[in-house]
Design a protein around this motif. Structure first.
Motif, PDB file in Angstrom:
ATOM      1  N   ARG A  11     -30.659 -73.346 -45.454  1.00  0.00           N
ATOM      2  CA  ARG A  11     -30.185 -74.452 -45.333  1.00  0.00           C
ATOM      3  C   ARG A  11     -29.919 -74.436 -46.508  1.00  0.00           C
ATOM      4  NH1 ARG A  11     -33.578 -77.578 -43.675  1.00  0.00           N
ATOM      5  NH2 ARG A  11     -34.477 -78.112 -45.453  1.00  0.00           N
ATOM      6  N   ASP A  12     -30.631 -74.764 -47.618  1.00  0.00           N
ATOM      7  CA  ASP A  12     -30.748 -74.653 -48.811  1.00  0.00           C
ATOM      8  C   ASP A  12     -30.650 -74.193 -49.850  1.00  0.00           C
ATOM      9  OD1 ASP A  12     -31.625 -77.651 -47.752  1.00  0.00           O
ATOM     10  OD2 ASP A  12     -33.343 -77.327 -47.772  1.00  0.00           O
ATOM     11  N   ASP A  13     -30.879 -72.610 -49.632  1.00  0.00           N
ATOM     12  CA  ASP A  13     -30.183 -71.766 -50.618  1.00  0.00           C
ATOM     13  C   ASP A  13     -30.749 -70.071 -50.498  1.00  0.00           C
ATOM     14  OD1 ASP A  13     -31.180 -70.553 -53.395  1.00  0.00           O
ATOM     15  OD2 ASP A  13     -33.354 -70.043 -53.012  1.00  0.00           O
ATOM     16  N   PRO A  14     -29.241 -70.664 -49.499  1.00  0.00           N
ATOM     17  CA  PRO A  14     -28.534 -69.279 -48.943  1.00  0.00           C
ATOM     18  C   PRO A  14     -28.327 -68.098 -49.706  1.00  0.00           C
ATOM     19  CG  PRO A  14     -27.089 -71.147 -48.925  1.00  0.00           C
ATOM     20  CD  PRO A  14     -28.092 -71.203 -49.629  1.00  0.00           C
ATOM     21  N   PRO A  15     -28.953 -67.038 -49.421  1.00  0.00           N
ATOM     22  CA  PRO A  15     -28.080 -65.998 -50.551  1.00  0.00           C
ATOM     23  C   PRO A  15     -25.950 -65.199 -50.635  1.00  0.00           C
ATOM     24  CG  PRO A  15     -28.447 -65.056 -48.113  1.00  0.00           C
ATOM     25  CD  PRO A  15     -28.980 -66.918 -47.788  1.00  0.00           C
ATOM     26  N   VAL A  16     -25.988 -66.193 -49.719  1.00  0.00           N
ATOM     27  CA  VAL A  16     -24.317 -66.373 -50.150  1.00  0.00           C
ATOM     28  C   VAL A  16     -23.998 -68.166 -50.083  1.00  0.00           C
ATOM     29  CG1 VAL A  16     -22.140 -65.960 -49.359  1.00  0.00           C
ATOM     30  CG2 VAL A  16     -23.465 -64.281 -48.795  1.00  0.00           C
ATOM     31  N   LEU A  43     -40.746 -60.873 -44.209  1.00  0.00           N
ATOM     32  CA  LEU A  43     -42.206 -61.945 -44.657  1.00  0.00           C
ATOM     33  C   LEU A  43     -43.124 -62.290 -43.925  1.00  0.00           C
ATOM     34  CD1 LEU A  43     -38.728 -64.741 -44.391  1.00  0.00           C
ATOM     35  CD2 LEU A  43     -39.884 -63.696 -46.613  1.00  0.00           C
ATOM     36  N   SER A  44     -43.966 -61.644 -42.720  1.00  0.00           N
ATOM     37  CA  SER A  44     -45.124 -61.553 -41.474  1.00  0.00           C
ATOM     38  C   SER A  44     -45.965 -61.061 -42.657  1.00  0.00           C
ATOM     39  CB  SER A  44     -44.657 -60.554 -40.941  1.00  0.00           C
ATOM     40  OG  SER A  44     -44.805 -59.795 -40.500  1.00  0.00           O
ATOM     41  N   ARG A  45     -46.662 -61.779 -43.708  1.00  0.00           N
ATOM     42  CA  ARG A  45     -47.343 -61.180 -44.832  1.00  0.00           C
ATOM     43  C   ARG A  45     -48.219 -61.627 -45.438  1.00  0.00           C
ATOM     44  NH1 ARG A  45     -44.529 -58.053 -50.134  1.00  0.00           N
ATOM     45  NH2 ARG A  45     -42.377 -59.567 -50.250  1.00  0.00           N
ATOM     46  N   ALA A  51     -36.661 -66.239 -49.900  1.00  0.00           N
ATOM     47  CA  ALA A  51     -37.939 -66.946 -48.695  1.00  0.00           C
ATOM     48  C   ALA A  51     -39.328 -66.137 -49.336  1.00  0.00           C
ATOM     49  CB  ALA A  51     -37.200 -66.161 -47.459  1.00  0.00           C
ATOM     50  N   ALA A  52     -39.775 -65.239 -49.913  1.00  0.00           N
ATOM     51  CA  ALA A  52     -41.303 -65.159 -50.267  1.00  0.00           C
ATOM     52  C   ALA A  52     -41.860 -66.039 -49.950  1.00  0.00           C
ATOM     53  CB  ALA A  52     -40.777 -64.084 -51.461  1.00  0.00           C
ATOM     54  N   GLY A  53     -42.554 -66.578 -49.035  1.00  0.00           N
ATOM     55  CA  GLY A  53     -44.103 -67.586 -49.778  1.00  0.00           C
ATOM     56  C   GLY A  53     -42.769 -69.271 -49.370  1.00  0.00           C
ATOM     57  N   ARG A  54     -41.624 -69.374 -48.585  1.00  0.00           N
ATOM     58  CA  ARG A  54     -40.508 -70.338 -48.212  1.00  0.00           C
ATOM     59  C   ARG A  54     -41.189 -70.082 -46.746  1.00  0.00           C
ATOM     60  NH1 ARG A  54     -36.221 -71.135 -52.064  1.00  0.00           N
ATOM     61  NH2 ARG A  54     -36.328 -73.007 -51.133  1.00  0.00           N
ATOM     62  N   ASP A  55     -40.230 -71.353 -46.171  1.00  0.00           N
ATOM     63  CA  ASP A  55     -40.280 -71.126 -44.760  1.00  0.00           C
ATOM     64  C   ASP A  55     -38.232 -71.043 -44.595  1.00  0.00           C
ATOM     65  OD1 ASP A  55     -39.794 -72.863 -41.955  1.00  0.00           O
ATOM     66  OD2 ASP A  55     -38.443 -73.532 -43.138  1.00  0.00           O
ATOM     67  N   LEU A  56     -38.563 -70.145 -43.224  1.00  0.00           N
ATOM     68  CA  LEU A  56     -37.224 -68.909 -44.011  1.00  0.00           C
ATOM     69  C   LEU A  56     -36.191 -69.905 -43.311  1.00  0.00           C
ATOM     70  CD1 LEU A  56     -35.776 -66.336 -43.547  1.00  0.00           C
ATOM     71  CD2 LEU A  56     -35.917 -66.123 -41.046  1.00  0.00           C
ATOM     72  N   ASP A  57     -36.269 -71.050 -42.766  1.00  0.00           N
ATOM     73  CA  ASP A  57     -35.416 -71.479 -42.089  1.00  0.00           C
ATOM     74  C   ASP A  57     -34.945 -73.152 -43.319  1.00  0.00           C
ATOM     75  OD1 ASP A  57     -33.939 -71.144 -39.657  1.00  0.00           O
ATOM     76  OD2 ASP A  57     -35.997 -72.247 -38.847  1.00  0.00           O
ATOM     77  N   GLU A  58     -35.059 -73.472 -44.096  1.00  0.00           N
ATOM     78  CA  GLU A  58     -35.204 -73.888 -45.048  1.00  0.00           C
ATOM     79  C   GLU A  58     -34.420 -72.984 -46.559  1.00  0.00           C
ATOM     80  OE1 GLU A  58     -37.422 -75.364 -48.746  1.00  0.00           O
ATOM     81  OE2 GLU A  58     -38.897 -76.563 -46.862  1.00  0.00           O
TER      82      GLU A  58
END
Length: 214
Positions: free
Chosen positions: A162-167, A212-214, A152-159
């Motif tokens: 949905r599309d690239d989940p860790p599991v 991610l808040s950086r 999720a670094a530099g990306r939308d968390l919800d996206e």
């Protein structure tokens, strides 16, 4: 059988009789194989309900807002360390560096069951330090939350969820659910669904949002 449709995945995950493959009983106490036999993830029926309730009780003590703030202070840390450092501190562990190393060693084989001497030694130390329910929280969070942060670094968390989940695969006996595929035509299943849905979803999201808040 591989499931890619959301509706079929929901049906499987809603079925209380569908569980991950059970672990083999009788492993020596203090080994990773023994620990896998004590946690909620691989249990069914009354044992699963009792162990899940214990994990939920641990999570109820942890304020997601506090976890978010703690994760924000660890933005210099690599993603694979953040969840254990945040959760370990919230659980009152003092030696966080030792904890992080032990959890990392045990977590390598936690899902697969592929243990080694280092993992067994880590488990032997961990069960002397923390209750099983707290260890469950740490082990469940370690790899999944680390992978989520990295993705999720530099990306939308919800996206990402949905599309690239860790599991990417949820397993039940005889069934594998392709999570990214199933997420495309219905509710997001990244944190599961039904009686085995992840009770730590708000905590994982809070840690991710803070880091991610950086």
């Amino acid at each position: 059988m591989l499931i890619t449709r959301n509706s079929e995945a929901l049906a499987v995950l809603s079925d209380p009789l569908r569980a991950p493959a059970p672990v083999e009983a009788g492993a020596p106490r203090g080994t990773l194989a023994w620990l896998r036999g004590q946690v909620s993830r691989f249990a069914s029926g009354a044992a699963h309900a009792e162990r899940r309730a214990a994990v939920t009780a641990v999570l109820d003590r942890l304020d997601p807002h506090v976890l978010r703030q703690a994760a924000a202070r660890l933005r210099h840390e690599p993603p694979e360390r953040v969840a254990v450092l945040v959760l370990g501190a919230a659980l009152g562990v003092e030696d966080l560096e030792t904890l992080a190393g032990q959890v990392a060693a045990a977590a390598r084989g936690y899902l697969s069951g592929e243990a080694d001497a280092e993992a067994d030694a880590a488990v032997a130390e961990l069960i002397g330090r923390l209750p099983i329910a707290e260890l469950t929280v740490l082990l469940q969070a370690h790899a999944a939350t680390g992978a989520l942060l990295a993705a999720a670094a530099g990306r939308d968390l919800d996206e990402v969820l949905r599309d690239d989940p860790p599991v990417r695969v949820l397993r039940r006996e005889g069934v594998e659910i392709d999570v990214p595929a199933a997420n495309q035509d219905g509710p997001c299943l990244t944190f599961g669904y039904g009686p085995r849905a992840c009770p730590g979803q708000p905590h994982a999201r809070a840690i991710a949002e803070g880091w991610l808040s950086r």
